[in-house]
Design a protein around this motif. Sequence first.
Motif, PDB file in Angstrom:
ATOM      1  N   SER A 106     -35.739  50.436   5.268  1.00  0.00           N
ATOM      2  CA  SER A 106     -34.435  50.181   4.664  1.00  0.00           C
ATOM      3  C   SER A 106     -34.441  48.877   3.874  1.00  0.00           C
ATOM      4  CB  SER A 106     -33.355  50.137   5.747  1.00  0.00           C
ATOM      5  OG  SER A 106     -32.074  49.969   5.173  1.00  0.00           O
ATOM      6  N   ASN A 107     -35.062  47.834   4.429  1.00  0.00           N
ATOM      7  CA  ASN A 107     -35.157  46.563   3.714  1.00  0.00           C
ATOM      8  C   ASN A 107     -35.916  46.711   2.395  1.00  0.00           C
ATOM      9  OD1 ASN A 107     -33.736  45.158   5.655  1.00  0.00           O
ATOM     10  ND2 ASN A 107     -35.552  44.371   6.694  1.00  0.00           N
ATOM     11  N   GLU A 124     -33.335  40.246  -1.511  1.00  0.00           N
ATOM     12  CA  GLU A 124     -34.691  39.716  -1.486  1.00  0.00           C
ATOM     13  C   GLU A 124     -34.992  38.991  -0.178  1.00  0.00           C
ATOM     14  OE1 GLU A 124     -33.408  39.387  -5.889  1.00  0.00           O
ATOM     15  OE2 GLU A 124     -32.507  39.427  -3.901  1.00  0.00           O
ATOM     16  N   PHE A 125     -33.963  38.361   0.387  1.00  0.00           N
ATOM     17  CA  PHE A 125     -34.162  37.616   1.636  1.00  0.00           C
ATOM     18  C   PHE A 125     -34.655  38.548   2.736  1.00  0.00           C
ATOM     19  CE2 PHE A 125     -32.692  36.018   5.735  1.00  0.00           C
ATOM     20  CZ  PHE A 125     -33.143  34.704   5.711  1.00  0.00           C
ATOM     21  N   LEU A 126     -34.050  39.731   2.850  1.00  0.00           N
ATOM     22  CA  LEU A 126     -34.466  40.689   3.875  1.00  0.00           C
ATOM     23  C   LEU A 126     -35.713  41.459   3.450  1.00  0.00           C
ATOM     24  CD1 LEU A 126     -30.970  42.130   4.893  1.00  0.00           C
ATOM     25  CD2 LEU A 126     -32.318  40.390   6.073  1.00  0.00           C
ATOM     26  N   LYS A 127     -35.813  41.718   2.169  1.00  0.00           N
ATOM     27  CA  LYS A 127     -36.926  42.525   1.652  1.00  0.00           C
ATOM     28  C   LYS A 127     -38.265  41.821   1.856  1.00  0.00           C
ATOM     29  CE  LYS A 127     -37.909  45.339  -2.427  1.00  0.00           C
ATOM     30  NZ  LYS A 127     -37.399  45.714  -3.780  1.00  0.00           N
ATOM     31  N   PHE A 128     -38.281  40.506   1.652  1.00  0.00           N
ATOM     32  CA  PHE A 128     -39.534  39.752   1.741  1.00  0.00           C
ATOM     33  C   PHE A 128     -39.604  38.876   2.988  1.00  0.00           C
ATOM     34  CE2 PHE A 128     -38.620  40.356  -2.845  1.00  0.00           C
ATOM     35  CZ  PHE A 128     -39.663  41.235  -3.118  1.00  0.00           C
ATOM     36  N   ALA A 129     -38.706  39.120   3.936  1.00  0.00           N
ATOM     37  CA  ALA A 129     -38.731  38.372   5.192  1.00  0.00           C
ATOM     38  C   ALA A 129     -39.892  38.856   6.058  1.00  0.00           C
ATOM     39  CB  ALA A 129     -37.410  38.572   5.934  1.00  0.00           C
ATOM     40  N   LYS A 136     -35.740  41.762  15.018  1.00  0.00           N
ATOM     41  CA  LYS A 136     -34.483  41.130  15.422  1.00  0.00           C
ATOM     42  C   LYS A 136     -33.288  41.974  14.981  1.00  0.00           C
ATOM     43  CE  LYS A 136     -36.023  37.259  17.271  1.00  0.00           C
ATOM     44  NZ  LYS A 136     -35.757  36.890  18.693  1.00  0.00           N
ATOM     45  N   ILE A 137     -33.330  42.479  13.742  1.00  0.00           N
ATOM     46  CA  ILE A 137     -32.221  43.291  13.233  1.00  0.00           C
ATOM     47  C   ILE A 137     -32.087  44.574  14.030  1.00  0.00           C
ATOM     48  CG2 ILE A 137     -31.411  44.632  11.244  1.00  0.00           C
ATOM     49  CD1 ILE A 137     -32.631  42.492   9.439  1.00  0.00           C
ATOM     50  N   ALA A 138     -33.215  45.228  14.318  1.00  0.00           N
ATOM     51  CA  ALA A 138     -33.183  46.459  15.106  1.00  0.00           C
ATOM     52  C   ALA A 138     -32.587  46.202  16.486  1.00  0.00           C
ATOM     53  CB  ALA A 138     -34.595  47.034  15.229  1.00  0.00           C
ATOM     54  N   LYS A 139     -32.960  45.094  17.092  1.00  0.00           N
ATOM     55  CA  LYS A 139     -32.448  44.759  18.422  1.00  0.00           C
ATOM     56  C   LYS A 139     -30.938  44.526  18.385  1.00  0.00           C
ATOM     57  CE  LYS A 139     -33.144  41.523  22.264  1.00  0.00           C
ATOM     58  NZ  LYS A 139     -33.933  40.341  22.748  1.00  0.00           N
ATOM     59  N   ILE A 140     -30.459  43.812  17.364  1.00  0.00           N
ATOM     60  CA  ILE A 140     -29.019  43.535  17.242  1.00  0.00           C
ATOM     61  C   ILE A 140     -28.236  44.824  17.034  1.00  0.00           C
ATOM     62  CG2 ILE A 140     -27.285  42.480  15.747  1.00  0.00           C
ATOM     63  CD1 ILE A 140     -29.285  40.199  15.275  1.00  0.00           C
ATOM     64  N   LEU A 141     -28.737  45.689  16.169  1.00  0.00           N
ATOM     65  CA  LEU A 141     -28.037  46.946  15.893  1.00  0.00           C
ATOM     66  C   LEU A 141     -27.977  47.834  17.142  1.00  0.00           C
ATOM     67  CD1 LEU A 141     -29.442  47.810  12.341  1.00  0.00           C
ATOM     68  CD2 LEU A 141     -27.184  46.911  12.909  1.00  0.00           C
ATOM     69  N   ASN A 142     -29.070  47.916  17.865  1.00  0.00           N
ATOM     70  CA  ASN A 142     -29.082  48.735  19.080  1.00  0.00           C
ATOM     71  C   ASN A 142     -28.134  48.178  20.147  1.00  0.00           C
ATOM     72  OD1 ASN A 142     -30.963  50.756  18.302  1.00  0.00           O
ATOM     73  ND2 ASN A 142     -32.667  49.337  18.656  1.00  0.00           N
ATOM     74  N   GLN A 143     -28.112  46.854  20.298  1.00  0.00           N
ATOM     75  CA  GLN A 143     -27.197  46.244  21.267  1.00  0.00           C
ATOM     76  C   GLN A 143     -25.746  46.455  20.875  1.00  0.00           C
ATOM     77  OE1 GLN A 143     -28.315  42.109  21.605  1.00  0.00           O
ATOM     78  NE2 GLN A 143     -30.012  42.535  23.015  1.00  0.00           N
ATOM     79  N   ASN A 181     -21.926  43.717   2.623  1.00  0.00           N
ATOM     80  CA  ASN A 181     -22.781  42.951   3.511  1.00  0.00           C
ATOM     81  C   ASN A 181     -24.187  43.565   3.536  1.00  0.00           C
ATOM     82  OD1 ASN A 181     -24.003  42.429   6.261  1.00  0.00           O
ATOM     83  ND2 ASN A 181     -22.263  41.047   6.340  1.00  0.00           N
ATOM     84  N   SER A 182     -25.218  42.728   3.504  1.00  0.00           N
ATOM     85  CA  SER A 182     -26.599  43.223   3.438  1.00  0.00           C
ATOM     86  C   SER A 182     -26.995  44.016   4.676  1.00  0.00           C
ATOM     87  CB  SER A 182     -27.560  42.045   3.235  1.00  0.00           C
ATOM     88  OG  SER A 182     -27.352  41.446   1.981  1.00  0.00           O
ATOM     89  N   ILE A 183     -26.563  43.580   5.859  1.00  0.00           N
ATOM     90  CA  ILE A 183     -26.902  44.307   7.082  1.00  0.00           C
ATOM     91  C   ILE A 183     -26.231  45.669   7.078  1.00  0.00           C
ATOM     92  CG2 ILE A 183     -26.780  44.293   9.598  1.00  0.00           C
ATOM     93  CD1 ILE A 183     -28.755  42.321   8.444  1.00  0.00           C
ATOM     94  N   ARG A 184     -25.050  45.766   6.516  1.00  0.00           N
ATOM     95  CA  ARG A 184     -24.389  47.068   6.391  1.00  0.00           C
ATOM     96  C   ARG A 184     -25.224  47.996   5.504  1.00  0.00           C
ATOM     97  NH1 ARG A 184     -19.490  50.000   6.231  1.00  0.00           N
ATOM     98  NH2 ARG A 184     -19.747  51.620   4.664  1.00  0.00           N
ATOM     99  N   LYS A 185     -25.747  47.459   4.400  1.00  0.00           N
ATOM    100  CA  LYS A 185     -26.591  48.265   3.520  1.00  0.00           C
ATOM    101  C   LYS A 185     -27.822  48.776   4.255  1.00  0.00           C
ATOM    102  CE  LYS A 185     -25.318  45.985  -0.837  1.00  0.00           C
ATOM    103  NZ  LYS A 185     -25.825  45.205  -1.989  1.00  0.00           N
TER     104      LYS A 185
END
Length: 336
Positions: A106-107, A124-129, A136-143, A181-185
């Motif tokens: 997705s990123n 770009e921040f998420l794409k090239f992170a 971390k993002i997967a963990k937050i979304l699942n929680q 919001n980028s996380i929403r995308k």
Amino acid sequence: MLLKIKEKTKQLKGEHLDELASNIDKTSSDGGMFQAVKALNRKRFENPKVHDNDGKQVSNPSQIQLIIANHFKSKFRDDNIHDVEPYFGQPRKLKSPITEKEVRASNNNLNNGRVQGSDNVSGEFLKFAPHLTDNKIAKILNQTFERHEDLNINEGLLIALPKSGKPKGPPQNLPLITLLNSIRKVLSTIILNRIRPKIETYISHSQSGFRPNRSTSDVVWAHRWLSAKIFNTPNLQLNITGIDMSAAFDTIDRTLLLKTLREIINEDELRIVQFLLSKTTLDVKINGTNTTQLFTTNVGTPQGDSLSPVLCIVYLENALRNDRGNETPPPTSPPK
């Protein structure tokens, strides 16, 4: 007096250009040079021209913001219908948790050079992170779904721009751009990748919009084939009805949409879609003002991500099926 104003404006523009040119001269790196030239060529943003109830043009940014907010609130907010709740049932884990691999895919799908949303996080921040970020993002979304938490990712920034060819002044002539919001995308793309095969099976082959390997060319070809059929067949009449889809995203009943999706996708997928359709807000942004005109929306699908167009065609397919009634439904797979 007018002459002095023009001279002062010209002076300020000259000073601004001199400053940008000076920055270019001081830049040694290619990246910095590119940014300086880009800033030099950037067009100055102007607020949209808006009229008040008396038909007079408004110049105060706060008043422009209020008029635009009230107009779009009347479109995207209906107090006579219930808001969609973010969750249903008891807090529980997703049966198929969101994976680090899904987040990375997705990123990678995020576009470069897009304006940031309310989170001020660029694609770009998420794409090239580093990939640690994906975990971390997967963990937050699942929680979030396991505990029924509020991520506060459904706020959109509404930017109204003048529409070419339309009279300037009426708010309805202002097309909107929604910055999400980028996380929403990221979450929208994850769920879209999960449900795409099921959606493709549900949607009739007569629909070509927002589908992979389909385009306007399919519709044009079908229209020309029908025209040729009529031309070569005596006493055959065909009526073609057009539908104005310009405001299709803005009229969707979210409760009916979720009811339709319940027959197509599984529980996990429905939970995620419902979350993305809940507690959505829009905040009108106008240059020159720091005030906010935030309002909650409960009509339509939030525009600005890759999921919304697909939800729109699902809603349209359901409407077409209801309209056909007892007619034989079109095939759900290509003829052999």
